[in-house]
Design an enzyme around this catalytic site. Structure first.
Site, PDB file in Angstrom:
ATOM      1  N   GLN A 102      51.865  49.407  41.876  1.00  0.00           N
ATOM      2  CA  GLN A 102      53.106  49.117  42.592  1.00  0.00           C
ATOM      3  C   GLN A 102      52.861  48.437  43.942  1.00  0.00           C
ATOM      4  O   GLN A 102      51.750  48.440  44.469  1.00  0.00           O
ATOM      5  CB  GLN A 102      53.876  50.417  42.832  1.00  0.00           C
ATOM      6  CG  GLN A 102      54.511  51.015  41.595  1.00  0.00           C
ATOM      7  CD  GLN A 102      55.349  52.236  41.962  1.00  0.00           C
ATOM      8  OE1 GLN A 102      54.966  53.357  41.686  1.00  0.00           O
ATOM      9  NE2 GLN A 102      56.487  52.011  42.589  1.00  0.00           N
ATOM     10  N   HIS A 103      53.942  47.854  44.462  1.00  0.00           N
ATOM     11  CA  HIS A 103      54.087  47.446  45.867  1.00  0.00           C
ATOM     12  C   HIS A 103      53.338  46.181  46.277  1.00  0.00           C
ATOM     13  O   HIS A 103      53.654  45.618  47.325  1.00  0.00           O
ATOM     14  CB  HIS A 103      53.650  48.561  46.824  1.00  0.00           C
ATOM     15  CG  HIS A 103      54.248  49.904  46.557  1.00  0.00           C
ATOM     16  ND1 HIS A 103      55.605  50.100  46.408  1.00  0.00           N
ATOM     17  CD2 HIS A 103      53.668  51.117  46.409  1.00  0.00           C
ATOM     18  CE1 HIS A 103      55.833  51.382  46.186  1.00  0.00           C
ATOM     19  NE2 HIS A 103      54.681  52.022  46.175  1.00  0.00           N
ATOM     20  N   ASP A 137      53.194  51.445  37.820  1.00  0.00           N
ATOM     21  CA  ASP A 137      52.287  52.374  37.139  1.00  0.00           C
ATOM     22  C   ASP A 137      52.819  53.803  37.094  1.00  0.00           C
ATOM     23  O   ASP A 137      52.694  54.484  36.068  1.00  0.00           O
ATOM     24  CB  ASP A 137      50.889  52.332  37.766  1.00  0.00           C
ATOM     25  CG  ASP A 137      50.876  52.497  39.276  1.00  0.00           C
ATOM     26  OD1 ASP A 137      51.939  52.742  39.879  1.00  0.00           O
ATOM     27  OD2 ASP A 137      49.779  52.371  39.863  1.00  0.00           O
TER      28      ASP A 137
END
Length: 484
Positions: A88-89, A246
């Site tokens: 992520q991110h 994830d």
């Protein structure tokens, strides 16, 4: 002796992908039974220079995906659908031709701490952020990374024609279309969970045009089909599911029902549970993520988990399992700053050494410090009506370790179950792909695959003395940890 016969798949084959910080894994799964027919894996490299930066070149994720699929052999070339779960991110910046402008800023890149603090104040404080996007953004969120890029590398920002997160990037390489899902979008910091749309005021605040962002797909939509691409070992025309982050993929891979707590021990540590209530925690401990379907995934994350404890073991010259009980040592293993608690400038802290302290006790203190941060957030992650004695599902690489399991049991006071299924992010992505092909709820598909089954461990009395020591030292050292 004749070779054992390979079972004939009972349903269409699907591919689930886990593109993580360190590598990309691919599983080919029988959609009817959940049996893994083939698997592959290829590594990534992570750079970043001064220690606070963590970067990867997105093109190597694609190369790793292609290699992982190649290792899967013929089954990958027979797949009916594919889905990508990804870290992520991360901030992926692409130019007009689709090439990366610069290496992606990963989730654990904490250089944007000053921008994070400024953004929180400029929008009206933590409560406003929690109400708008469901979370008070930590430095891991993409919104802070774009603000950092605008301030520190304006030429790269001006050259950017598309902004993606890691799983978005890989899905777009497969289909040719810029798409994402609500789970991944909810970790960006510019998607409003209340309206389930991009927040234009936040985008204006950071100077990012919504035209650069991918379309957010709904649960059950297809992102497209696999394009005809040279050297890609997937059939042209295979369905591509939305994919997701994830943590959302792992939750889906477990087939979670609301109120089932999960503790994941990996490079980062997380606690989360599916909820029917939209989270909005103004303290910033709980990230109010959406799940892959139509519910929510309140989650607390620590930056320092298995890698930090392994580093302490290496410094002590001990095997990671060589822990010893006793002593009064407290070790807060904040080697990369920390997110829970919010201490982005912190470093590791060791307190309470005595002449008779042993290396094994110091190592056990590192485990305690890592698990304590996660368990402290657990009550805020769970809804008030969640069963207090529900077993913790222990997943991630650390779940295989006896020392990790025993520490969680001792500090949580809860029963623990360790699912036998591994590679849950890839399995969750595979369940999403299977749900798309079969027209079923992907969580129900995962439950049919029995991915959450595994050995169970009875609860033990909580070690209240250790918890009190940890809480006291964390409180007393607050000023020191904030100075770094």
């Amino acid at each position: 002796m004749a070779a054992a016969a390979v079972p004939v798949p009972q349903g269409p084959l699907v591919v689930g992908v886990d593109s993580s910080t360190q590598s990309t894994k691919a599983l080919v799964v029988d959609s009817a039974t959940g049996a893994v027919v083939a698997r592959g894996q290829a590594p990534h490299t992570v750079g970043g220079g001064d220690g606070t930066g963590k970067e990867s070149v997105p093109e190597q994720w694609w190369e790793a995906l292609t290699e992982a699929l190649r290792q899967c052999g013929t089954p990958a070339r027979e797949a009916a659908a594919v889905s990508v779960g990804g870290q992520q991110h991360g901030l992926v910046t692409l130019d007009a031709s689709g090439r990366s402008v610069r290496p992606a800023l990963l989730w654990n890149d904490v250089r944007s701490a000053p921008q994070r603090d400024r953004l929180i104040e400029e929008l009206g404080g933590p409560k406003t952020w929690a109400e708008r996007i469901g979370s008070v953004p930590p430095t891991s969120f993409t919104v802070t990374k774009w603000a950092w890029l605008m301030e520190n590398e304006p030429e790269a920002a001006r050259a950017t024609a598309a902004v993606r997160l890691p799983h978005d990037y890989l899905t777009e390489r497969l289909t040719g279309y810029g798409t994402t899902d609500r789970g991944e979008a909810s970790g960006s910091g510019w998607w409003a969970s209340g309206t389930e749309s991009y927040d234009e005021e936040i985008l204006d605040l950071i100077g990012l045009s919504p035209e650069l962002l991918p379309r957010v797909l709904r649960h059950g939509e297809a992102a497209g089909t696999v394009r005809e691409l040279p050297d890609l070992p997937l059939p042209t025309g295979a369905l591509v599911a939305t994919g997701t982050g994830d943590n959302m993929a792992a939750a889906l891979g477990l087939g979670l029902r609301p109120g089932q707590p999960v503790l994941s021990l990996g490079t980062s540590g997380t606690v989360y549970a599916v909820s029917v209530h939209r989270p909005a925690d103004p303290t910033g401990v709980v990230a109010g993520f959406a799940d892959t379907r139509d519910a929510w995934l309140p989650l607390a994350c620590t930056l320092n988990c298995t890698l930090a404890v392994d580093r302490i073991a290496a410094l002590l010259g001990r095997d990671r399992e060589a822990v010893e009980p006793g002593g009064s040592t407290v070790l807060l293993p904040f080697l990369d700053g920390e997110r829970t608690p919010n201490l982005p400038h912190a470093s590791g802290l060791l307190h309470g050494l005595r002449h008779d302290t042993t290396p094994g006790q110091v190592l056990q203190a590192a485990y305690d410090g890592a698990v304590f941060a996660l368990l402290t957030a657990l009550d805020q992650v769970l809804d008030e009506d969640a069963a207090p004695d529900a077993p913790l599902l222990l997943i991630g690489g650390g779940a295989k370790g006896t020392a990790w399991r025993e520490t969680v049991l001792r500090l949580s006071g809860r029963p623990v179950r360790v699912p036998r299924a591994e590679e849950l992010v890839a399995l969750g992505a595979a369940a999403q792909a299977a749900g798309l092909v079969l027209g079923e709820d992907p969580a129900a598909v995962a439950r049919r695959w029995q991915t959450a089954e595994g050995p169970s461990f009875d609860p033990v009395p909580r070690d209240e003395a250790a918890l009190e020591r940890l809480s006291r030292v964390l409180s007393d050292a607050d000023g020191l940890l904030r100075r770094g």
